[in-house]
Design a protein around this motif. Sequence first.
Motif, short mmCIF file in Angstrom:
data_model
loop_
_atom_site.label_atom_id
_atom_site.label_comp_id
_atom_site.label_asym_id
_atom_site.label_seq_id
_atom_site.Cartn_x
_atom_site.Cartn_y
_atom_site.Cartn_z
N ILE A 1 -5.31 7.27 12.82
CA ILE A 1 -4.96 6.99 11.44
C ILE A 1 -4.11 5.72 11.44
CG2 ILE A 1 -3.78 7.80 9.36
CD1 ILE A 1 -4.19 10.67 10.40
N ALA A 2 -4.63 4.67 10.85
CA ALA A 2 -3.90 3.40 10.79
C ALA A 2 -3.50 3.12 9.34
CB ALA A 2 -4.76 2.27 11.35
N GLU A 3 -2.95 1.96 9.10
CA GLU A 3 -2.42 1.66 7.76
C GLU A 3 -3.52 1.56 6.72
OE1 GLU A 3 0.66 -1.51 5.67
OE2 GLU A 3 -0.54 -2.15 7.38
N THR A 4 -4.67 1.02 7.11
CA THR A 4 -5.72 0.75 6.12
C THR A 4 -7.00 1.54 6.35
OG1 THR A 4 -6.52 -1.13 7.43
CG2 THR A 4 -4.85 -1.59 5.75
N SER A 5 -7.07 2.32 7.42
CA SER A 5 -8.33 3.00 7.72
C SER A 5 -8.09 4.19 8.64
CB SER A 5 -9.32 2.04 8.40
OG SER A 5 -8.81 1.64 9.65
N VAL A 6 -9.11 5.04 8.72
CA VAL A 6 -9.16 6.12 9.70
C VAL A 6 -10.34 5.83 10.63
CG1 VAL A 6 -9.57 8.58 10.08
CG2 VAL A 6 -8.13 7.83 8.17
N HIS A 7 -10.06 5.74 11.92
CA HIS A 7 -11.10 5.47 12.91
C HIS A 7 -11.24 6.71 13.79
CE1 HIS A 7 -13.62 2.92 15.48
NE2 HIS A 7 -13.08 3.56 16.49
N ALA A 8 -12.45 7.22 13.93
CA ALA A 8 -12.69 8.44 14.70
C ALA A 8 -13.81 8.21 15.70
CB ALA A 8 -13.05 9.60 13.78
N GLU A 9 -13.66 8.84 16.88
CA GLU A 9 -14.68 8.71 17.92
C GLU A 9 -14.96 10.07 18.54
OE1 GLU A 9 -14.53 4.22 19.47
OE2 GLU A 9 -12.92 5.46 20.31
N LEU A 10 -16.22 10.28 18.85
CA LEU A 10 -16.66 11.49 19.55
C LEU A 10 -16.83 11.15 21.02
CD1 LEU A 10 -17.82 14.47 18.94
CD2 LEU A 10 -20.03 13.40 19.36
N PHE A 11 -16.23 11.96 21.90
CA PHE A 11 -16.28 11.74 23.34
C PHE A 11 -16.94 12.92 24.02
CE2 PHE A 11 -12.63 9.48 21.73
CZ PHE A 11 -12.53 8.33 22.49
N ASP A 12 -17.59 12.66 25.16
CA ASP A 12 -17.95 13.77 26.04
C ASP A 12 -16.71 14.12 26.85
OD1 ASP A 12 -17.76 11.96 28.18
OD2 ASP A 12 -19.92 11.64 28.28
N LEU A 13 -16.84 15.09 27.76
CA LEU A 13 -15.65 15.55 28.47
C LEU A 13 -15.20 14.56 29.54
CD1 LEU A 13 -14.17 18.11 27.68
CD2 LEU A 13 -14.80 19.06 29.89
N ALA A 14 -16.03 13.58 29.87
CA ALA A 14 -15.60 12.51 30.76
C ALA A 14 -14.84 11.42 29.98
CB ALA A 14 -16.80 11.89 31.47
N LEU A 15 -14.63 11.69 28.68
CA LEU A 15 -13.95 10.77 27.77
C LEU A 15 -14.68 9.43 27.66
CD1 LEU A 15 -10.16 11.50 28.34
CD2 LEU A 15 -11.65 12.22 26.47
N GLU A 16 -16.00 9.52 27.65
CA GLU A 16 -16.85 8.39 27.32
C GLU A 16 -17.23 8.48 25.85
OE1 GLU A 16 -17.64 5.83 29.14
OE2 GLU A 16 -16.61 6.58 30.94
N VAL A 17 -17.14 7.36 25.14
CA VAL A 17 -17.44 7.33 23.71
C VAL A 17 -18.92 7.54 23.48
CG1 VAL A 17 -17.35 5.95 21.60
CG2 VAL A 17 -15.51 5.76 23.27
N ARG A 18 -19.24 8.46 22.58
CA ARG A 18 -20.62 8.72 22.21
C ARG A 18 -20.95 8.22 20.81
NH1 ARG A 18 -22.57 8.45 26.89
NH2 ARG A 18 -21.91 10.09 28.34
N HIS A 19 -20.01 8.35 19.89
CA HIS A 19 -20.23 7.87 18.53
C HIS A 19 -18.88 7.48 17.93
CE1 HIS A 19 -24.46 9.08 18.31
NE2 HIS A 19 -24.10 10.15 18.99
N SER A 20 -18.92 6.49 17.03
CA SER A 20 -17.72 6.02 16.35
C SER A 20 -17.99 5.91 14.86
CB SER A 20 -17.28 4.65 16.88
OG SER A 20 -17.01 4.68 18.25
N VAL A 21 -16.94 6.11 14.06
CA VAL A 21 -17.06 5.95 12.62
C VAL A 21 -15.69 5.56 12.07
CG1 VAL A 21 -16.57 8.40 12.15
CG2 VAL A 21 -17.87 7.06 10.50
#
Length: 425
Positions: free
Chosen positions: A88-108
């Motif tokens: 949660i930042a000042e102007t937006s919410v950035h979210a990411e889905l990770f697998d259990l190796a903490l590799e990014v799978r999807h971002s929004v």
Amino acid sequence: MIKRTSQDIRRLNRFEVLRRFYAGAGAMSRQDLAAATGLSFATVANLTSELLEAGVLVEAGHEDSSGGRPRARLAVNADRGALIGIDIAETSVHAELFDLALEVRHSVERPLPPGDVRPADVVDALAACVEELLRVSGVPRARVLGAGVSVPGMVEREGGVSSFSPYWSWHEVPLRALLDDRLGLPLRLDNPLRASTVAELWFGAGREVDDLVVLTLRAGVGAGIAIDGQLYRGFTNSAGEWGHTCLAIDGRLCTCGNRGCVEAYVSTRGIVQTWRELAPGDERATGPDDAATVAALARAAAEGDPAAVEVIDRTGRYLGAAVANLVNLLNPRALVLGNQVVDLLGERLLTATYEAVTRHALALPHRAATLRRSAVPHNAVTRGAAAFALEGFLDDRDVFGPVSRMRQPRDRRDGGRSGSSGAES
């Protein structure tokens, strides 16, 4: 001195074990882990057995040993489930889905309305991000082991309360309770200072050194602190509010209400104010979006605009003096500069900062410290928040056994404990 319980010690030891896997070591034997962590082989064996039972680790082949049985090699089980990290930042919410190796799978990412954002606005944007991540990825909600949420300002993490926000008029907002009603996921709340520091411990400079300070430089400014490889929180989880230490007596008004804070000079807002002071007639410095204005400043400096160049150099002097205070006070092995300001202003800012640190820091701690840019891939805050979620999943197993608490999200409000990635230090 705060006495640690046996469960606190086990959590810290588990963090040390997990950290070795996520720090790029790959598959490791229990003997390797004992040597790398300094823990006894018996402790490592117990911890890895728990992690294997939880499905976080899997056996990944064997290696020959001199004269004995082949040693099993262990690795992170990336397919065990999914984790969500939210910034949660000042102007937006950035979210990411990770697998259990903490590799990014999807971002929004979803924008927040301008001005004094209400908690309901953040909850709506965050819930929409999570729904989109699940829809786009096709991951069932039941496969999500937890979500970590980074909230700007001071956070009372055990109760999931945003105690104070430097951006908005928030005080004692029960954010986790509000999110529980919308998400139905196990949640861990903390702030970007801690999240960025955990990301460095697992994926960045913390793989090489155990004493480091991680500087967050964006709309908010702060310092995450790791000592002996463990996150330092302070008594009220508010350690690291370096952005609200005084840089100039009776200086600029800061968002916290005080004057002369570091944040008032080296945040995106502070940098824009410096540009407006040095070039009052420059329309490029008048935009409503501070980050976009700093990006315009970087372009102007690259084109040789003398006022823009002076803004960056002056910001480097402010930043270097404030960093030198951390060098003298904490004597870290590494200081890591990251986030928006460094990404936008780059090497010119870093050069001015290095020079100012050299002028202001004492010689002995200065020689011992290295100053570097963050090398954590993608968004360090979301990655660290996902690590909080992983630790939360494992803490839930400590209390309830193998049944995940994700089917009982409301129980968290009633005194659920909150472990997080080396947090109990």
